[in-house]
Scaffold this active site. Sequence first.
Site, PDB file in Angstrom:
ATOM      1  N   SER A 134       0.869  -1.189   0.000  1.00  0.00           N
ATOM      2  CA  SER A 134       0.000   0.000   0.000  1.00  0.00           C
ATOM      3  C   SER A 134       0.896   1.226   0.000  1.00  0.00           C
ATOM      4  CB  SER A 134      -0.851  -0.016   1.277  1.00  0.00           C
ATOM      5  OG  SER A 134      -1.485   1.234   1.487  1.00  0.00           O
ATOM      6  N   TYR A 147      -1.836  -1.494  10.782  1.00  0.00           N
ATOM      7  CA  TYR A 147      -2.018  -1.669   9.335  1.00  0.00           C
ATOM      8  C   TYR A 147      -0.834  -1.081   8.563  1.00  0.00           C
ATOM      9  CZ  TYR A 147      -3.785  -1.470   4.601  1.00  0.00           C
ATOM     10  OH  TYR A 147      -3.904  -1.620   3.238  1.00  0.00           O
TER      11      TYR A 147
HETATM   12  N1  LIG Z   1      -8.757  -0.696  -1.141  1.00  0.00           N
HETATM   13  C1  LIG Z   1      -7.768   0.093  -0.784  1.00  0.00           C
HETATM   14  O1  LIG Z   1      -7.933   1.316  -0.634  1.00  0.00           O
HETATM   15  C2  LIG Z   1      -6.383  -0.481  -0.603  1.00  0.00           C
HETATM   16  C3  LIG Z   1      -5.287   0.399  -0.633  1.00  0.00           C
HETATM   17  C4  LIG Z   1      -4.015  -0.109  -0.459  1.00  0.00           C
HETATM   18  C5  LIG Z   1      -3.819  -1.459  -0.278  1.00  0.00           C
HETATM   19  N2  LIG Z   1      -4.888  -2.293  -0.247  1.00  0.00           N
HETATM   20  C6  LIG Z   1      -4.629  -3.727  -0.028  1.00  0.00           C
HETATM   21  O2  LIG Z   1      -5.167  -4.455  -1.106  1.00  0.00           O
HETATM   22  C7  LIG Z   1      -5.475  -5.779  -0.677  1.00  0.00           C
HETATM   23  C8  LIG Z   1      -6.880  -6.127  -1.144  1.00  0.00           C
HETATM   24  O3  LIG Z   1      -7.787  -5.245  -0.543  1.00  0.00           O
HETATM   25  P1  LIG Z   1      -9.164  -4.817  -1.221  1.00  0.00           P
HETATM   26  O4  LIG Z   1      -9.154  -3.357  -1.343  1.00  0.00           O
HETATM   27  O5  LIG Z   1      -9.445  -5.639  -2.407  1.00  0.00           O
HETATM   28  O6  LIG Z   1     -10.149  -5.189  -0.001  1.00  0.00           O
HETATM   29  P2  LIG Z   1     -11.479  -6.073   0.036  1.00  0.00           P
HETATM   30  O7  LIG Z   1     -12.392  -5.696  -1.068  1.00  0.00           O
HETATM   31  O8  LIG Z   1     -11.975  -5.934   1.440  1.00  0.00           O
HETATM   32  O9  LIG Z   1     -10.954  -7.560  -0.197  1.00  0.00           O
HETATM   33  C9  LIG Z   1     -10.140  -8.193   0.766  1.00  0.00           C
HETATM   34  C10 LIG Z   1      -9.922  -9.644   0.387  1.00  0.00           C
HETATM   35  O10 LIG Z   1      -9.089 -10.248   1.383  1.00  0.00           O
HETATM   36  C11 LIG Z   1      -9.705 -11.443   1.834  1.00  0.00           C
HETATM   37  N3  LIG Z   1      -9.418 -11.719   3.228  1.00  0.00           N
HETATM   38  C12 LIG Z   1      -9.559 -10.892   4.289  1.00  0.00           C
HETATM   39  N4  LIG Z   1      -9.317 -11.548   5.429  1.00  0.00           N
HETATM   40  C13 LIG Z   1      -9.022 -12.840   5.075  1.00  0.00           C
HETATM   41  C14 LIG Z   1      -8.724 -14.021   5.815  1.00  0.00           C
HETATM   42  N5  LIG Z   1      -8.701 -14.019   7.163  1.00  0.00           N
HETATM   43  N6  LIG Z   1      -8.477 -15.160   5.143  1.00  0.00           N
HETATM   44  C15 LIG Z   1      -8.526 -15.181   3.785  1.00  0.00           C
HETATM   45  N7  LIG Z   1      -8.816 -14.096   3.027  1.00  0.00           N
HETATM   46  C16 LIG Z   1      -9.074 -12.945   3.681  1.00  0.00           C
HETATM   47  C17 LIG Z   1     -11.207 -11.195   1.649  1.00  0.00           C
HETATM   48  O11 LIG Z   1     -11.883 -12.448   1.479  1.00  0.00           O
HETATM   49  P3  LIG Z   1     -12.894 -13.122   2.525  1.00  0.00           P
HETATM   50  O12 LIG Z   1     -13.517 -12.025   3.338  1.00  0.00           O
HETATM   51  O13 LIG Z   1     -13.853 -13.858   1.652  1.00  0.00           O
HETATM   52  O14 LIG Z   1     -12.026 -14.030   3.326  1.00  0.00           O
HETATM   53  C18 LIG Z   1     -11.228 -10.419   0.338  1.00  0.00           C
HETATM   54  O15 LIG Z   1     -11.207 -11.294  -0.752  1.00  0.00           O
HETATM   55  C19 LIG Z   1      -5.292  -5.790   0.843  1.00  0.00           C
HETATM   56  O16 LIG Z   1      -4.049  -6.381   1.160  1.00  0.00           O
HETATM   57  C20 LIG Z   1      -5.289  -4.313   1.214  1.00  0.00           C
HETATM   58  O17 LIG Z   1      -4.555  -4.057   2.379  1.00  0.00           O
HETATM   59  C21 LIG Z   1      -6.159  -1.843  -0.413  1.00  0.00           C
END
Ligand SMILES: NC(=O)c1ccc[n+]([C@@H]2O[C@H](COP(=O)([O-])OP(=O)(O)OC[C@H]3O[C@@H](n4cnc5c(N)ncnc54)[C@H](OP(=O)(O)O)[C@@H]3O)[C@@H](O)[C@H]2O)c1
Length: 249
Positions: A134, A147
């Site tokens: 991130s 985080y």
């Molecule tokens: N969106 C942003 O603004 C942003 C910015 C920077 C970085 N990121 C990073 O991008 C990545 C993806 O995030 P996103 O934005 O796509 O968020 P999201 O829409 O909330 O998706 C998160 C994913 O992680 C999975 N996950 C969470 N806890 C888990 C667990 N205990 N076991 C297995 N899978 C798990 C969830 O699946 P289940 O709930 O089905 O398990 C879901 O598929 C993350 O690492 C996040 O930190 C996001």
Amino acid sequence: MITGASAGIGEEFARALAAEKQNLILVARREERLSALARELSGAHGITVEVLAADLATADGTDQIAKAVEASGWTLKGLVNNAGFGDRGAFTELSLERQLNMIQVNVTSLVALTWKLMGNLKASQEGFIINVASTAAFQGGPNMAVYYASKAFVLSFTEALHEELRDTNIKVSTLCPGPTASEFATEANIAETKLFKAGAMTTQAVVRASLAKRRKAIVIPGLTNKLTVWFGKLSPRLMTRRLAGWLQA
Ligand SMILES: NC(=O)c1ccc[n+]([C@@H]2O[C@H](COP(=O)([O-])OP(=O)(O)OC[C@H]3O[C@@H](n4cnc5c(N)ncnc54)[C@H](OP(=O)(O)O)[C@@H]3O)[C@@H](O)[C@H]2O)c1
């Protein structure tokens, strides 16, 4: 293999790699979502899509995945360590259990899965690993202390791995998105912060940037995110961490 493929950035990685005609293994907890996506992508692209339901907040989540890969004889070409979550609040006001789970998912399971699947990936002609960090990785983040620290780990670890594996068949890249429209903001209780209200990228744009540069050590998608990181590097750390805290107060 894509972890966290049931929503957001991970789901978009699945869609984009399916369009490249790659067979997929989708990992997350919500099995029904993964199965629906698997049916859709295998139907649309004529690929094989496997589903592995696993909880990466548990110590044996990655064991379950590694054993399933070994038992099935799958050969991996790519690993996208994307699963992750955040939470906003003062360190001592957030539950310790949730913050330790965050370290387990964002850091420990990412490291463990990479280690356990490396032998398999090395057998591939041209493998790649993308670890999702991130823009939070570049400074301390008051009100999201664990985080931000977890993403700093992912960035440092992945940069080092990129160098260690530079002359091998495996390319290692860190994806550093800024605010991105997904379920993340609601889960992390940051949808109403100045940071997210200023605008979020689409998951499509984030994943397009990552896959186009999947051999690069660090990929920061979007001009605003690049400028934010650049500005942070030129500024005193005091200023960048205060700014991060203000943006998500
Ligand atoms: N969106 C942003 O603004 C942003 C910015 C920077 C970085 N990121 C990073 O991008 C990545 C993806 O995030 P996103 O934005 O796509 O968020 P999201 O829409 O909330 O998706 C998160 C994913 O992680 C999975 N996950 C969470 N806890 C888990 C667990 N205990 N076991 C297995 N899978 C798990 C969830 O699946 P289940 O709930 O089905 O398990 C879901 O598929 C993350 O690492 C996040 O930190 C996001």
